[in-house]
Design an enzyme around this catalytic site. Structure first.
Site, short mmCIF file in Angstrom:
data_model
loop_
_atom_site.label_atom_id
_atom_site.label_comp_id
_atom_site.label_asym_id
_atom_site.label_seq_id
_atom_site.Cartn_x
_atom_site.Cartn_y
_atom_site.Cartn_z
N SER A 13 0.81 -1.22 0.00
CA SER A 13 0.00 0.00 0.00
C SER A 13 0.85 1.27 0.00
O SER A 13 0.45 2.29 -0.58
CB SER A 13 -0.96 0.01 1.20
OG SER A 13 -0.27 -0.20 2.41
N HIS A 35 1.54 5.00 4.65
CA HIS A 35 0.79 5.54 3.52
C HIS A 35 1.25 6.96 3.20
O HIS A 35 1.48 7.30 2.03
CB HIS A 35 -0.71 5.54 3.82
CG HIS A 35 -1.30 4.17 3.86
ND1 HIS A 35 -2.62 3.93 4.19
CD2 HIS A 35 -0.76 2.95 3.60
CE1 HIS A 35 -2.86 2.64 4.14
NE2 HIS A 35 -1.74 2.02 3.79
#
Length: 370
Positions: free
Chosen positions: A295, A346
């Protein structure tokens, strides 16, 4: 040989993904006698048409030529249902006078109209752009294209419009853009294979198995100097939901990013973003925690697409800059409302991808100025 601003403008527009309308020019060859050529680009619900008009060889007034181009374009557009049209006439002349400025006031913009006809005048002598008070002076990235043409001094323009288009397309395909998403699919396959091996050898949610397959473990990195985990962790996933959501996101963003950035730049963005995410995650993680997943690298692609779209005012695979801003905010904020999400990773990946493409774009523009 004197620089041909008209030819330079055409080349710049084609480099910025405008397309030549088949046969919509006064003569196929590009030289000092070429009067006009029409190009277009579709963004969202709008089709932006640009008529580049060279006033120097015109025996008639450019006003008459603009009227002729409008009538010809009506014939072309009536054949197709292309939605709303913004038709911009860009006239190149040595020096503007008061009558030219008065002519520009005849043009106005109304967002309710299906078609809006506008006119700008480029004054070569002072390198300035003039537009009427009732029409927008900033549309797409046209000002950047025009300023780039003003600063060009390259006289090696191909002999005809089609040669310019073909050569630029070949360069884009070879140097920047890619025709397929092979790297994206290879990355998906690697992630899936690693996940299957983990499931076979103890499960993807077993903490010891995660560490064995290369997940980020602050304790292992600080104590044993196992810095390879900053790289390997982006191919390790925790559970079926994790691998499925990341592979789906990688396909949606990766296939678009790879085709636009090209394989090498895309892979650089992916790897650096994944490692950037791992580093930021390591800094903010508890010593006994374990983190993994693609991610961070995917958020890096997201950041890269956002910066490139905004910086160049263009869509990537149908995703405009405004869409990418909203898309990024939604995905970034979701992590703050769900448990088990590595928000630091992230954010680290997103910033890394954005910085990589920002440096790339600045460097690319700098090289064009040399």
């Amino acid at each position: 040989m004197e620089y041909n601003l008209f030819a330079g403008l055409f080349k710049r527009f084609i480099e910025n993904d405008f397309l030549l309308i088949e046969g919509f020019y006064d003569k196929k060859e590009i030289d000092d006698k070429s009067k006009f050529v029409v190009v277009y680009k579709t963004v969202g619900n709008y089709t932006y048409c640009v008529a580049l008009i060279n006033s120097k060889p015109c025996t008639e007034s450019y006003e008459i030529l603009i009227d002729f181009i409008k009538r010809q374009s009506d014939v072309v557009f009536n054949r197709f249902n292309i939605g709303k049209v913004i038709f911009i006439n860009i006239v190149v002349m040595e020096r503007i006078d008061e009558s030219d400025k008065y002519f520009l006031e005849k043009f106005s913009f109304d967002s309710e109209n299906e078609r809006n006809d506008l006119c700008w005048i480029l004054e070569e002598e002072r390198k300035q752009i003039f537009s009427g008070t009732k029409q927008p002076s900033m549309i797409l990235n046209l000002h950047k294209i025009i300023q780039g043409a003003f600063s060009d001094r390259d006289i090696n323009i191909e002999k005809d419009f089609y040669s310019v288009c073909e050569n630029i397309q070949m360069k884009k395909t070879r140097v920047l853009k890619s025709n397929n998403s092979m790297i994206t699919f290879i990355l998906i396959i690697i992630n899936v294979v690693v996940f299957c091996l983990m499931e076979i050898n103890g499960g993807s949610e077993d903490i010891y198995n995660l560490i064995a397959f290369g997940a980020v473990s602050p304790e292992r990195i600080y104590v044993n100097n196992e810095f390879f985990r900053l790289f390997t962790s982006m191919f390790v996933h925790i559970g079926y939901a994790h691998i499925m959501s990341n592979c789906f996101s990688l396909y949606i963003l990766g296939s678009r990013g790879e085709k636009h950035f090209g394989k090498i730049l895309f892979l650089v963005i992916y790897i650096l973003s994944g490692m950037g995410a791992s580093i930021v995650s390591l800094v903010f993680s508890d010593i006994n925690s374990v983190s993994a997943g693609a991610s961070g690298a995917i958020f890096g692609i997201m950041g890269a697409m956002l910066i490139h779209s905004v910086f160049n005012d263009e869509a990537i695979g149908g995703f405009s800059g405004y869409f990418m801003i909203i898309f990024s905010l939604i995905n970034m904020s979701a992590g703050f409302f769900m448990e088990g999400i590595d928000n630091a990773g992230h954010i680290g990946g997103f910033i890394t991808g954005a910085v990589v493409v920002l440096i790339y774009n600045i460097g690319k523009r700098f090289m064009k100025q040399l």
